[in-house]
Scaffold this active site. Structure first.
Site, short mmCIF file in Angstrom:
data_model
loop_
_atom_site.label_atom_id
_atom_site.label_comp_id
_atom_site.label_asym_id
_atom_site.label_seq_id
_atom_site.Cartn_x
_atom_site.Cartn_y
_atom_site.Cartn_z
N HIS A 59 97.67 -63.98 65.76
CA HIS A 59 98.76 -63.42 66.63
C HIS A 59 99.75 -63.21 65.73
O HIS A 59 100.19 -63.53 64.47
CB HIS A 59 99.63 -64.70 67.05
CG HIS A 59 99.40 -65.58 67.75
ND1 HIS A 59 98.93 -65.15 68.95
CD2 HIS A 59 97.63 -67.08 68.29
CE1 HIS A 59 98.07 -66.25 70.57
NE2 HIS A 59 97.52 -66.98 69.31
N ARG B 39 89.18 -69.64 73.84
CA ARG B 39 90.05 -68.75 72.61
C ARG B 39 88.97 -67.61 72.07
O ARG B 39 88.03 -68.98 70.98
CB ARG B 39 91.34 -68.81 72.54
CG ARG B 39 92.50 -69.90 73.27
CD ARG B 39 92.87 -68.22 74.01
NE ARG B 39 92.23 -66.54 73.91
CZ ARG B 39 93.86 -65.66 72.95
NH1 ARG B 39 94.12 -66.14 73.12
NH2 ARG B 39 93.24 -64.78 72.90
FE LIG Z 1 96.36 -68.59 69.53
#
Ligand SMILES: [Fe+2]
Length: 239
Positions: A159, A154
């Site tokens: 978030h 990632r």
């Molecule tokens: Fe994450």
């Protein structure tokens, strides 16, 4: 005020994207059913600025021991929450969560070998002001590997959850960082077909908001709906 702007369904990824492995089991196999909302879904929650603690939007310090601070490049993440007409959305609860500078989450099922930072919890919250503005202080999260393909990572990301006027009005998305070469490699990002939709998730460096000798800054504006809305992972669930 502009008129009704219909949702552009091509803006959001299709639910079933096999390169994003867990979407295969998560994607709905049947047409969605409509349920009536309940009273508690429509009337709550009522968030006020008085729920916030002094350090709730300061991830550098909100889990740190007295006199300590989280490890990693110190940054400010700020922006505005806007509706489809560019008007500010005040009094909205924004929650964030992220990995630490080594790319590790403080979570009991986290398996990455990077160490925990004892002074970093990885979550925070704030409420937008009258102009729809929000601001966090945090550290830049590290990238992390995840069990998807043989070597998938990632990109660094934060978030975001945005609550509306009711529990059912919750939208979730992710912010990425300008200039990160890992963004276009990410199988989750690659489920988004329109490059403009990806670009809207990438926060540019904002030197005007940087604090000299303290923190760099990134700007991330969130548009709730309309033709240029921010891509939300859970739009199908939201109202
Ligand atoms: Fe994450």
């Amino acid at each position: 005020m502009s008129g009704y702007i219909p949702r552009d369904r091509a803006w959001h990824p299709v639910p079933l994207s096999p390169e994003y492995k867990t979407s295969v089991t998560r994607a709905p196999r049947f047409a969605p059913l409509a349920f009536d909302t309940t009273l508690s879904e429509e009337t709550g929650p009522a968030f006020g600025h008085d729920i916030l603690g002094e350090r709730d939007n300061d991830l550098i310090h909100n889990f740190a021991a007295s006199g300590e601070s989280a490890l990693g490049p110190r940054i400010i993440v700020h922006g505005r929450l806007l509706d489809q007409s560019g008007r500010p959305v005040p009094d909205a609860l924004i929650e964030v969560w992220q990995a630490n500078a080594g790319g590790r989450y403080r979570h009991k099922t986290e398996g990455y070998l990077a160490p925990l930072d004892p002074n970093f919890g990885g979550c925070g919250r704030t409420i937008t002001d009258a102009e729809g503005r929000y601001r966090f202080r945090t550290i830049r999260p590290g990238p992390y590997p995840w069990p998807n393909g043989p070597n998938d990572w990632r990109p660094a990301h934060i978030h975001f959850s945005v609550f509306g006027r009711a529990f059912a009005q919750r939208l979730i998305t992710q912010m990425y960082f300008e200039g990160d070469p890992m963004v276009p490699l990410c199988p989750i990002v690659r489920t988004i077909s329109d490059p403009a939709a990806v670009a809207q998730l990438v926060a540019p460096l904002d030197m005007d908001a940087a604090v000299p000798m303290d923190a760099l800054a990134y700007r991330f504006d969130i548009v709730l709906r309309g033709g240029r809305q921010t891509l939300f992972e859970n739009r199908a669930e939201g109202m």
